[in-house]
Design an enzyme around this catalytic site. Sequence first.
Site, PDB file in Angstrom:
ATOM      1  N   GLU A   1      -7.156 -12.517   6.070  1.00  0.00           N
ATOM      2  CA  GLU A   1      -6.140 -11.921   6.950  1.00  0.00           C
ATOM      3  C   GLU A   1      -6.680 -12.057   8.379  1.00  0.00           C
ATOM      4  OE1 GLU A   1      -5.672  -7.661   6.467  1.00  0.00           O
ATOM      5  OE2 GLU A   1      -3.672  -7.637   7.386  1.00  0.00           O
TER       6      GLU A   1
ATOM      7  N   HIS B   1      -8.150  -8.450  -0.443  1.00  0.00           N
ATOM      8  CA  HIS B   1      -7.629  -8.922   0.838  1.00  0.00           C
ATOM      9  C   HIS B   1      -8.673  -9.902   1.377  1.00  0.00           C
ATOM     10  CE1 HIS B   1      -4.913  -5.568   0.510  1.00  0.00           C
ATOM     11  NE2 HIS B   1      -4.482  -5.637   1.755  1.00  0.00           N
TER      12      HIS B   1
ATOM     13  N   HIS C   1       0.884  -1.177   0.000  1.00  0.00           N
ATOM     14  CA  HIS C   1       0.000   0.000   0.000  1.00  0.00           C
ATOM     15  C   HIS C   1       0.911   1.213   0.000  1.00  0.00           C
ATOM     16  CE1 HIS C   1      -3.519  -2.512   1.106  1.00  0.00           C
ATOM     17  NE2 HIS C   1      -2.566  -3.250   1.668  1.00  0.00           N
TER      18      HIS C   1
ATOM     19  N   ASP D   1       3.447  -5.157   2.583  1.00  0.00           N
ATOM     20  CA  ASP D   1       2.151  -4.596   2.982  1.00  0.00           C
ATOM     21  C   ASP D   1       2.258  -3.085   3.265  1.00  0.00           C
ATOM     22  OD1 ASP D   1      -0.555  -4.704   3.439  1.00  0.00           O
ATOM     23  OD2 ASP D   1      -0.458  -5.888   5.278  1.00  0.00           O
ATOM     24  N   ASP D   2       2.695  -2.740   4.475  1.00  0.00           N
ATOM     25  CA  ASP D   2       2.827  -1.329   4.871  1.00  0.00           C
ATOM     26  C   ASP D   2       4.173  -1.180   5.580  1.00  0.00           C
ATOM     27  OD1 ASP D   2      -0.083  -0.279   4.373  1.00  0.00           O
ATOM     28  OD2 ASP D   2      -0.308  -2.186   5.435  1.00  0.00           O
TER      29      ASP D   2
HETATM   30  N1  ADE Z   1      -4.781  -1.286   4.246  1.00  0.00           N
HETATM   31  C1  ADE Z   1      -3.453  -1.151   4.341  1.00  0.00           C
HETATM   32  N2  ADE Z   1      -2.909  -2.278   4.810  1.00  0.00           N
HETATM   33  C2  ADE Z   1      -3.910  -3.167   4.997  1.00  0.00           C
HETATM   34  C3  ADE Z   1      -3.999  -4.509   5.449  1.00  0.00           C
HETATM   35  N3  ADE Z   1      -2.928  -5.200   5.830  1.00  0.00           N
HETATM   36  N4  ADE Z   1      -5.207  -5.074   5.529  1.00  0.00           N
HETATM   37  C4  ADE Z   1      -6.289  -4.390   5.180  1.00  0.00           C
HETATM   38  N5  ADE Z   1      -6.262  -3.136   4.752  1.00  0.00           N
HETATM   39  C5  ADE Z   1      -5.089  -2.523   4.651  1.00  0.00           C
HETATM   40 ZN    ZN Z   2      -2.587  -5.095   2.563  1.00  0.00          ZN
END
Ligand code: ADE
Ligand code: ZN
Length: 342
Positions: free
Chosen positions: A205, A202, A24, A283-284
Amino acid sequence: MEQARQTDLAVFIQGLPKVELHLHIEGSLEPELMFELARRNGVTLPYDSVEEIRAAYQFANLQEFLDLYYQGMAVLRTRQDFHDLTRAYLERVAQDNVRHVEIFFDPQGHTERGVPFTDVIEGILDALAEGERDLGISSGLVLSILRHLPEEDALKTLEAALPYRDRLLGLGLDSSEVGHPPSKFIRVFEKARDLGLKVMAHAGEEGPPAYLWEALDLLKVDRVDHGNRSLEDPALVARLVTEGMTLTVCPLSNLKLRVVNDLTKHPLKSMLDLGLKVTVNSDDPSYFGGTIGENYRAVAQALDLGRDDLAQLARNGIEGAFSTPERKAALLDELNAHLTTS
Ligand code: ADE
Ligand code: ZN
C-alpha cells in the site's frame, strides 16, 4: 447518448452480485453512529457535529488516517456496540447487492482500552449471523494484527482467539506499514497457518515491493491486501499472476490516502490487463467516502471500464473468497444470471 450509457452502466453495476474482501469493521463507523455511541458510553469526542467530523477526514498519508481511526474506535465499548456497528455496515452494503463479506477486526485496538476480547468478537459474530439470516449475506471474520505493536502482543491476541478458532476465517496484518515489514510477524503467521486459518497481509500500500515478497515467502499469505506497488517489480507481477493470487484493491482509499493523486491514474485497469486477480473493496468506507458500490461506480467512470472489466472484477471477488465451494458456485450462478439478463 453518453448519459444513457452511464445510466445503463450504473444499473449494471448495481445488479452485480458483489463480494467485499477488504473491509475494516471499525472503518465502517459512520459519524452519526460515532456520536450515538459516544453519548451511550459517556465518551467525549473532540468534535461538536457530524459535519465537523467529516471535515476532519483529510489525510496526507496512511498514518494521518490511522490516528483518527484509532481515536474514533474509542467509542466502541460493549458487545452491543460491536453488534450495532456490524449490523449497520451489513444493512448499508445490502443496498449495493453485496452477497458475501470477509471483514477484518482489530482486537488490539479494543483490548488495550480494557474492552474484553469476548465482547468484541461476540458482538460482531452476533451481527454477522443476523446478516446471513435477515439479509442473505454470507460472511467470514478475519482477526487483524496491528503491525506497529510487537509480535509478542500479536501472539497473545491469537492465543485469546483460540476459543473462537472455529468461528474465525483468518489472520490479517494491518496498521502502519513502512518500518513494520511482514518479517516481523513470521511466528504468529506460522501459528495461524498451523491452526488452519487463512492468512493475508496488507502489503504494497505504502510499503515497497520487498514487503510483498516477504508476505509471500515468509508469511506464505493466501491473499494480498492492496498490492498496488507490485507494479514496480515485473518479476513480482509474474509471480502473482502465475499463482493466481487475489489482490484486494481499494480505489477510494488509495485516493484519500494519496497512494494515487487522481482516480484516473489508478492502476486497477493496468492490473486487470496484466492478468492480476484484482478485486474492488472499500477498506474504511466511512473515512474514505464510499461503500464498495461507490468504489465500483467511481472506478468505472474514472477508468472508463466496460461491462467485461466490471464483470471480471466481480468474478475475481467471488473466486478470491474463502467461502465454501457451494457458496462460491451459487454466487457465480448469480453473476452469470445477471450477465445474461442485463
Ligand atoms: N487499518 C485500517 N485501514 C487500513 C489500511 N488501509 N491500511 C493499513 N491499516 C489499516
Ligand atoms: Zn485495509
